[in-house]
Design an enzyme around this catalytic site. Structure first.
Site, PDB file in Angstrom:
ATOM      1  N   SER A  12     -11.338  24.947  -9.430  1.00 25.51           N
ATOM      2  CA  SER A  12     -10.895  26.263  -8.983  1.00 25.51           C
ATOM      3  C   SER A  12     -10.894  26.314  -7.462  1.00 25.51           C
ATOM      4  O   SER A  12     -11.935  26.174  -6.819  1.00 25.51           O
ATOM      5  CB  SER A  12     -11.823  27.346  -9.523  1.00 25.51           C
ATOM      6  N   HIS A  37      -6.718  25.108 -10.635  1.00 25.94           N
ATOM      7  CA  HIS A  37      -6.929  26.486 -11.100  1.00 25.94           C
ATOM      8  C   HIS A  37      -6.851  27.445  -9.917  1.00 25.94           C
ATOM      9  O   HIS A  37      -7.519  27.254  -8.898  1.00 25.94           O
ATOM     10  CB  HIS A  37      -8.297  26.576 -11.782  1.00 25.94           C
ATOM     11  N   ASP A  39      -7.147  31.347  -8.702  1.00 27.65           N
ATOM     12  CA  ASP A  39      -7.681  32.662  -9.032  1.00 27.65           C
ATOM     13  C   ASP A  39      -7.005  33.737  -8.192  1.00 27.65           C
ATOM     14  O   ASP A  39      -7.211  33.820  -6.986  1.00 27.65           O
ATOM     15  CB  ASP A  39      -9.195  32.666  -8.783  1.00 27.65           C
ATOM     16  N   MET A  41      -6.677  37.521  -7.328  1.00 30.71           N
ATOM     17  CA  MET A  41      -7.478  38.750  -7.427  1.00 30.71           C
ATOM     18  C   MET A  41      -6.902  39.835  -6.526  1.00 30.71           C
ATOM     19  O   MET A  41      -6.479  39.556  -5.405  1.00 30.71           O
ATOM     20  CB  MET A  41      -8.921  38.459  -6.993  1.00 30.71           C
ATOM     21  N   HIS A  70      -4.565  32.098 -12.851  1.00 27.84           N
ATOM     22  CA  HIS A  70      -5.445  33.035 -13.569  1.00 27.84           C
ATOM     23  C   HIS A  70      -5.290  34.384 -12.877  1.00 27.84           C
ATOM     24  O   HIS A  70      -5.830  34.599 -11.793  1.00 27.84           O
ATOM     25  CB  HIS A  70      -6.878  32.491 -13.490  1.00 27.84           C
ATOM     26  N   MET A  72      -6.014  37.982 -12.140  1.00 24.90           N
ATOM     27  CA  MET A  72      -7.005  39.061 -12.254  1.00 24.90           C
ATOM     28  C   MET A  72      -6.446  40.239 -11.468  1.00 24.90           C
ATOM     29  O   MET A  72      -6.990  40.655 -10.428  1.00 24.90           O
ATOM     30  CB  MET A  72      -8.360  38.584 -11.705  1.00 24.90           C
ATOM     31  N   MET A 141     -14.134  33.575 -20.210  1.00 19.27           N
ATOM     32  CA  MET A 141     -14.902  33.789 -18.978  1.00 19.27           C
ATOM     33  C   MET A 141     -16.389  33.697 -19.320  1.00 19.27           C
ATOM     34  O   MET A 141     -16.899  34.484 -20.120  1.00 19.27           O
ATOM     35  CB  MET A 141     -14.614  35.162 -18.375  1.00 19.27           C
ATOM     36  N   PHE A 147     -15.867  36.458  -8.685  1.00 16.32           N
ATOM     37  CA  PHE A 147     -16.579  35.642  -7.695  1.00 16.32           C
ATOM     38  C   PHE A 147     -16.934  34.277  -8.265  1.00 16.32           C
ATOM     39  O   PHE A 147     -17.190  34.154  -9.469  1.00 16.32           O
ATOM     40  CB  PHE A 147     -17.867  36.349  -7.250  1.00 16.32           C
ATOM     41  N   ASP A 179     -14.334  29.198 -18.016  1.00 14.69           N
ATOM     42  CA  ASP A 179     -14.279  29.474 -16.581  1.00 14.69           C
ATOM     43  C   ASP A 179     -15.519  30.248 -16.144  1.00 14.69           C
ATOM     44  O   ASP A 179     -15.743  31.377 -16.584  1.00 14.69           O
ATOM     45  CB  ASP A 179     -13.018  30.315 -16.304  1.00 14.69           C
ATOM     46  N   GLY A 180     -16.301  29.626 -15.254  1.00 16.40           N
ATOM     47  CA  GLY A 180     -17.435  30.318 -14.650  1.00 16.40           C
ATOM     48  C   GLY A 180     -18.764  29.646 -14.918  1.00 16.40           C
ATOM     49  O   GLY A 180     -19.153  29.452 -16.077  1.00 16.40           O
ATOM     50  N   ALA A 203     -18.958  23.714  -8.460  1.00 21.69           N
ATOM     51  CA  ALA A 203     -19.451  22.388  -8.863  1.00 21.69           C
ATOM     52  C   ALA A 203     -18.565  21.263  -8.331  1.00 21.69           C
ATOM     53  O   ALA A 203     -19.002  20.120  -8.239  1.00 21.69           O
ATOM     54  CB  ALA A 203     -19.553  22.299 -10.377  1.00 21.69           C
TER      55      ALA A 203
END
Ligand code: DX5
Ligand code: ZN
Length: 222
Positions: A12, A37, A39, A41, A70, A72, A141, A147, A179-180, A203
């Protein structure tokens, strides 16, 4: 258990250095990532703001990795064509982002992209029971969206296992992403529950060596 012989790893970009996104995308591609990935937002659906289609379009010049968007954002429908045109290959939406999930998934498919649905920690699997025929991706999720760097929510393991059973029952190839909070410590349980795609921000981008970090998430790495 999942039946996919190869586990996909999707770093991500949320945890990357935002001043060097192209370089970061190239680096994870070279390090063995399968998908990138992204994100998206809006500061409304989730309490954080990231980037939009223009950044995806710019990233396409730096990497050949499939772009896993993704969303959001709410509403999502008015922006889906822009994400498709920008080069998103997969477009995943939350059921809570609009009143007509079925129509949204049809729209994504009509644009030639892979449609996905994302389930928040409190969202039950029933939210997608009636659209299983329209999805190529289901994303669980395992943190509340907004975050990176949050702790994995263990109660989602049962949901992952339930979704794997639902996917098997369809006979279709639907990728099950999580995810997460994915780390070398949490990944084995996620894979054992039936996931076949791990999304990981901190990670991977928080590690000194991206190749080692991605390899450490794959089965049999420890
Ligand atoms: C959170 C995002 C995640 C996030 C994961 O809203 O959807 O993709 O980047 O970050 P980590 O891997 O650090 O939990
Ligand atoms: Zn995400």
């Amino acid at each position: 258990m999942n039946t996919n012989p190869r586990i996909l790893v999707a770093p991500s970009l949320l945890a990357a250095d935002f001043a060097r996104l192209g370089e970061e995308a190239r680096a994870v591609e070279a390090a063995g990532a399968d998908w990138l990935h992204l994100d998206i937002m809006d500061g409304h659906f989730v309490p954080n703001i990231t980037f939009g289609p223009l950044v995806i379009k710019a990233l396409k010049r730096h990497t050949g990795l499939p772009m896993d968007a993704h969303l959001m954002i709410a509403p999502a429908d008015p922006y889906i064509a822009a994400f498709a045109e920008a080069g998103a290959d997969h477009i995943s939406v939350h059921p809570e982002a609009g009143p007509h999930l079925h129509r949204t998934l049809q729209l994504i498919r009509s644009l030639g992209k892979k449609p996905g649905v994302v389930l928040n920690p409190a969202t039950p699997v029933a939210a997608i029971e009636n659209v299983m025929d329209l999805v190529d991706i289901i994303m669980v999720m395992s943190v509340n969206p907004g975050f990176g760097g949050q702790a994995f929510i263990g109660s989602q393991l049962a949901k992952i296992a339930e979704l794997r059973r639902m996917i098997t029952a369809t006979g279709r190839e639907i990728i099950l992403q999580v995810d997460g909070g994915i780390t070398p410590a949490t990944a084995p349980a996620v894979l054992a529950a039936g996931a076949d795609c791990l999304i990981a921000g901190t990670a991977v981008f928080g590690a000194p060596d991206y190749t080692e970090a991605i390899a450490a998430l794959r089965p049999g790495s420890r």
